[in-house]
Design a protein around this motif. Structure first.
Motif, PDB file in Angstrom:
ATOM      1  N   LYS A  33       0.845  -1.194   0.000  1.00 38.61           N
ATOM      2  CA  LYS A  33       0.000   0.000   0.000  1.00 38.61           C
ATOM      3  C   LYS A  33       0.886   1.252   0.000  1.00 38.61           C
ATOM      4  O   LYS A  33       1.828   1.369   0.768  1.00 38.61           O
ATOM      5  CB  LYS A  33      -0.909   0.000   1.236  1.00 38.61           C
ATOM      6  CG  LYS A  33      -1.910   1.148   1.251  1.00 38.61           C
ATOM      7  CD  LYS A  33      -2.835   1.053   2.459  1.00 38.61           C
ATOM      8  CE  LYS A  33      -3.835   2.212   2.461  1.00 38.61           C
ATOM      9  NZ  LYS A  33      -4.747   2.154   3.632  1.00 38.61           N
ATOM     10  N   GLY A  34       0.564   2.187  -0.881  1.00 38.90           N
ATOM     11  CA  GLY A  34       1.318   3.431  -0.966  1.00 38.90           C
ATOM     12  C   GLY A  34       2.460   3.389  -1.965  1.00 38.90           C
ATOM     13  O   GLY A  34       3.058   4.428  -2.272  1.00 38.90           O
ATOM     14  N   ASP A  35       2.781   2.207  -2.487  1.00 38.33           N
ATOM     15  CA  ASP A  35       3.862   2.080  -3.460  1.00 38.33           C
ATOM     16  C   ASP A  35       3.494   2.709  -4.803  1.00 38.33           C
ATOM     17  O   ASP A  35       2.336   2.676  -5.224  1.00 38.33           O
ATOM     18  CB  ASP A  35       4.200   0.602  -3.714  1.00 38.33           C
ATOM     19  CG  ASP A  35       5.146   0.028  -2.677  1.00 38.33           C
ATOM     20  OD1 ASP A  35       5.826   0.807  -1.988  1.00 38.33           O
ATOM     21  OD2 ASP A  35       5.206  -1.214  -2.568  1.00 38.33           O
ATOM     22  N   THR A  36       4.480   3.250  -5.459  1.00 29.39           N
ATOM     23  CA  THR A  36       4.361   3.703  -6.842  1.00 29.39           C
ATOM     24  C   THR A  36       5.572   3.151  -7.583  1.00 29.39           C
ATOM     25  O   THR A  36       6.560   2.729  -6.964  1.00 29.39           O
ATOM     26  CB  THR A  36       4.353   5.237  -6.955  1.00 29.39           C
ATOM     27  OG1 THR A  36       5.622   5.733  -6.470  1.00 29.39           O
ATOM     28  CG2 THR A  36       3.221   5.853  -6.139  1.00 29.39           C
ATOM     29  N   LEU A  37       5.520   3.166  -8.906  1.00 27.20           N
ATOM     30  CA  LEU A  37       6.686   2.722  -9.668  1.00 27.20           C
ATOM     31  C   LEU A  37       7.892   3.598  -9.335  1.00 27.20           C
ATOM     32  O   LEU A  37       9.019   3.116  -9.260  1.00 27.20           O
ATOM     33  CB  LEU A  37       6.394   2.771 -11.169  1.00 27.20           C
ATOM     34  CG  LEU A  37       5.462   1.682 -11.714  1.00 27.20           C
ATOM     35  CD1 LEU A  37       5.184   1.918 -13.192  1.00 27.20           C
ATOM     36  CD2 LEU A  37       6.060   0.290 -11.511  1.00 27.20           C
ATOM     37  N   ILE A  63      -0.133  -0.041 -11.020  1.00 22.30           N
ATOM     38  CA  ILE A  63       0.188  -1.214 -10.202  1.00 22.30           C
ATOM     39  C   ILE A  63      -0.790  -1.328  -9.048  1.00 22.30           C
ATOM     40  O   ILE A  63      -1.383  -0.345  -8.603  1.00 22.30           O
ATOM     41  CB  ILE A  63       1.638  -1.149  -9.680  1.00 22.30           C
ATOM     42  CG1 ILE A  63       1.879   0.126  -8.851  1.00 22.30           C
ATOM     43  CG2 ILE A  63       2.625  -1.222 -10.839  1.00 22.30           C
ATOM     44  CD1 ILE A  63       3.265   0.161  -8.197  1.00 22.30           C
ATOM     45  N   LYS A  64      -0.964  -2.566  -8.550  1.00 25.02           N
ATOM     46  CA  LYS A  64      -1.935  -2.836  -7.492  1.00 25.02           C
ATOM     47  C   LYS A  64      -1.266  -3.509  -6.305  1.00 25.02           C
ATOM     48  O   LYS A  64      -0.268  -4.219  -6.458  1.00 25.02           O
ATOM     49  CB  LYS A  64      -3.056  -3.730  -8.037  1.00 25.02           C
ATOM     50  CG  LYS A  64      -3.827  -3.116  -9.210  1.00 25.02           C
ATOM     51  CD  LYS A  64      -4.862  -4.094  -9.750  1.00 25.02           C
ATOM     52  CE  LYS A  64      -5.606  -3.500 -10.943  1.00 25.02           C
ATOM     53  NZ  LYS A  64      -6.595  -4.447 -11.508  1.00 25.02           N
ATOM     54  N   VAL A  65      -1.834  -3.312  -5.127  1.00 29.04           N
ATOM     55  CA  VAL A  65      -1.323  -3.946  -3.910  1.00 29.04           C
ATOM     56  C   VAL A  65      -1.342  -5.456  -4.100  1.00 29.04           C
ATOM     57  O   VAL A  65      -2.331  -6.030  -4.564  1.00 29.04           O
ATOM     58  CB  VAL A  65      -2.172  -3.544  -2.687  1.00 29.04           C
ATOM     59  CG1 VAL A  65      -1.745  -4.345  -1.451  1.00 29.04           C
ATOM     60  CG2 VAL A  65      -2.049  -2.047  -2.426  1.00 29.04           C
ATOM     61  N   GLY A  66      -0.230  -6.103  -3.773  1.00 27.46           N
ATOM     62  CA  GLY A  66      -0.123  -7.550  -3.916  1.00 27.46           C
ATOM     63  C   GLY A  66       0.481  -7.990  -5.236  1.00 27.46           C
ATOM     64  O   GLY A  66       0.897  -9.149  -5.378  1.00 27.46           O
ATOM     65  N   GLN A  67       0.538  -7.082  -6.197  1.00 24.19           N
ATOM     66  CA  GLN A  67       1.110  -7.416  -7.499  1.00 24.19           C
ATOM     67  C   GLN A  67       2.614  -7.676  -7.356  1.00 24.19           C
ATOM     68  O   GLN A  67       3.307  -7.002  -6.605  1.00 24.19           O
ATOM     69  CB  GLN A  67       0.877  -6.257  -8.473  1.00 24.19           C
ATOM     70  CG  GLN A  67       1.375  -6.488  -9.883  1.00 24.19           C
ATOM     71  CD  GLN A  67       1.036  -5.312 -10.813  1.00 24.19           C
ATOM     72  OE1 GLN A  67       0.271  -4.419 -10.433  1.00 24.19           O
ATOM     73  NE2 GLN A  67       1.594  -5.317 -12.001  1.00 24.19           N
ATOM     74  N   LYS A  68       3.113  -8.664  -8.087  1.00 25.70           N
ATOM     75  CA  LYS A  68       4.531  -8.982  -8.030  1.00 25.70           C
ATOM     76  C   LYS A  68       5.248  -8.381  -9.238  1.00 25.70           C
ATOM     77  O   LYS A  68       4.829  -8.574 -10.372  1.00 25.70           O
ATOM     78  CB  LYS A  68       4.742 -10.493  -7.982  1.00 25.70           C
ATOM     79  CG  LYS A  68       4.273 -11.117  -6.672  1.00 25.70           C
ATOM     80  CD  LYS A  68       4.568 -12.596  -6.624  1.00 25.70           C
ATOM     81  CE  LYS A  68       4.125 -13.190  -5.283  1.00 25.70           C
ATOM     82  NZ  LYS A  68       4.394 -14.653  -5.209  1.00 25.70           N
ATOM     83  N   LEU A  69       6.305  -7.643  -8.960  1.00 30.28           N
ATOM     84  CA  LEU A  69       7.083  -6.991 -10.006  1.00 30.28           C
ATOM     85  C   LEU A  69       8.497  -7.565 -10.055  1.00 30.28           C
ATOM     86  O   LEU A  69       9.099  -7.834  -9.013  1.00 30.28           O
ATOM     87  CB  LEU A  69       7.173  -5.487  -9.752  1.00 30.28           C
ATOM     88  CG  LEU A  69       5.866  -4.693  -9.770  1.00 30.28           C
ATOM     89  CD1 LEU A  69       6.146  -3.238  -9.406  1.00 30.28           C
ATOM     90  CD2 LEU A  69       5.181  -4.777 -11.132  1.00 30.28           C
ATOM     91  N   LYS A  70       9.001  -7.749 -11.253  1.00 31.40           N
ATOM     92  CA  LYS A  70      10.387  -8.172 -11.420  1.00 31.40           C
ATOM     93  C   LYS A  70      11.281  -6.938 -11.289  1.00 31.40           C
ATOM     94  O   LYS A  70      11.012  -5.911 -11.891  1.00 31.40           O
ATOM     95  CB  LYS A  70      10.588  -8.808 -12.796  1.00 31.40           C
ATOM     96  CG  LYS A  70       9.829 -10.106 -12.999  1.00 31.40           C
ATOM     97  CD  LYS A  70       9.998 -10.616 -14.422  1.00 31.40           C
ATOM     98  CE  LYS A  70       9.147 -11.859 -14.663  1.00 31.40           C
ATOM     99  NZ  LYS A  70       9.222 -12.313 -16.087  1.00 31.40           N
ATOM    100  N   ILE A  71      12.336  -7.065 -10.497  1.00 28.45           N
ATOM    101  CA  ILE A  71      13.301  -5.981 -10.333  1.00 28.45           C
ATOM    102  C   ILE A  71      14.550  -6.376 -11.110  1.00 28.45           C
ATOM    103  O   ILE A  71      15.260  -7.307 -10.738  1.00 28.45           O
ATOM    104  CB  ILE A  71      13.663  -5.748  -8.852  1.00 28.45           C
ATOM    105  CG1 ILE A  71      12.392  -5.565  -8.004  1.00 28.45           C
ATOM    106  CG2 ILE A  71      14.601  -4.553  -8.728  1.00 28.45           C
ATOM    107  CD1 ILE A  71      11.552  -4.366  -8.376  1.00 28.45           C
ATOM    108  N   PRO A  72      14.833  -5.700 -12.228  1.00 26.04           N
ATOM    109  CA  PRO A  72      15.988  -6.085 -13.046  1.00 26.04           C
ATOM    110  C   PRO A  72      17.304  -5.633 -12.437  1.00 26.04           C
ATOM    111  O   PRO A  72      17.347  -4.724 -11.606  1.00 26.04           O
ATOM    112  CB  PRO A  72      15.721  -5.341 -14.355  1.00 26.04           C
ATOM    113  CG  PRO A  72      15.000  -4.099 -13.921  1.00 26.04           C
ATOM    114  CD  PRO A  72      14.116  -4.530 -12.777  1.00 26.04           C
TER     115      PRO A  72
END
Length: 310
Positions: A33-37, A63-72
């Protein structure tokens, strides 16, 4: 030195090194919650464009809470390629394909530009340039793309912790780097008086390796000036390079000023020749006052001494 004190230092260093690896290795991040790209990119010291490319997100995706993002992994050449305005490209995919052996690749579910490039032994910048992709590109299942036949690549990640303080229009950064110096240095020469550099009368040292460029000696807090007018495409801390500034010329060439002590321009500004961009910083490894300077065309490094000046 006291043995117990040395032992404590070793334990602290081991814990710190483990923490750095956990933060900066290739990983998956679960959105909170509160995260942005933008906030996530700052946490991992990469650009928003890299996050989008690694996750096949368009500029309009949320993006949505709980979504998993790859960090390159951090790759400043990829960051430079993705920072380029797609209206100002200078090398076509046809030209690149003519000089490189290629084969066809069909996009499958789960593919991103990053994953395709990585599994086929290419850098993201090479893959993008070969296919005429830019910072707004989103690939689709079934799409036909070109990949290099038989190419190989490797990457090295530098682990860095950074503290950034922002006041009004000036951003000052202190970077602590406990990793060994993995850069390979070439010839050191006195700057040609006819060649314009971002700092005055520097000693120029070639920096070799995955990303080429030069290290320029400087006076403490010496002004760093623009050598080619253009638009500021990125300002921020970039992993392994400290405070970084990208300026894109009208022809699409990215001039990269890294290791800055402070920056007094912001993203979107149009800067002109000899305008002060910031000040020279201190190299976290050598402790010398200097900057590192790189120039990219379509994500590929070119000789900074031969890059166009104003």
């Amino acid at each position: 030195m006291n043995f117990r004190f040395c032992k404590k230092l070793l334990i602290i260093f081991a814990i710190f090194s483990f923490a750095l690896c956990a933060i900066f290795a290739d990983t998956t991040y679960k959105v909170e919650k509160g995260d942005t790209l933008y906030s996530i990119s700052r946490k991992y010291q990469i650009t928003v464009a890299e996050l989008r490319a690694a996750n096949n997100l368009s500029e309009n995706d949320v993006i949505k809470v709980g979504q998993k993002l790859k960090i390159p992994s951090a790759d400043i050449s990829a960051a430079a390629a993705l920072a380029t305005d797609n209206k100002a490209t200078t090398t076509s995919s046809a030209t690149l394909s003519a000089t490189t052996k290629t084969k066809e690749y069909t996009v499958v579910k789960g593919d991103t530009m990053y994953s395709i490039a990585k599994k086929n032994g290419m850098t993201l910048a090479e893959f993008m340039a070969m296919n005429g992709l830019d910072n707004s590109s989103v690939i689709k299942v079934g799409q036909k793309l070109k990949i290099a036949a038989g190419s190989t690549s490797s990457s090295t990640t530098t682990k860095t912790t950074t503290t950034t303080t922002t006041t009004n229009t000036t951003t000052t950064t202190t970077t602590n780097n406990t990793a060994p110096d993995t850069r390979t240095y070439g010839t050191t020469v006195t700057a040609d008086k006819n060649t314009i550099w971002p700092v005055k009368n520097p000693t120029v040292t070639q920096v070799k390796g995955k990303v080429g460029g030069v290290q320029l000696s400087a006076q403490v807090n010496e002004p760093v000036v623009c050598i080619r007018e253009g638009t500021v495409m990125y300002v921020g801390v970039y992993r392994g390079f400290g405070q970084v500034l990208f300026v894109q010329s009208k022809t699409g060439v990215i001039y990269t000023y890294t290791g800055l002590g402070s920056v007094n321009v912001k993203k979107g500004d149009y800067v002109v020749f000899n305008q002060q961009l910031g000040t020279a910083g201190t190299d976290p490894i050598s402790k010398k006052s200097c900057i590192n300077f790189m120039v990219f065309q379509n994500g590929q490094p070119i000789d900074p001494a031969k890059a166009p000046r104003n």
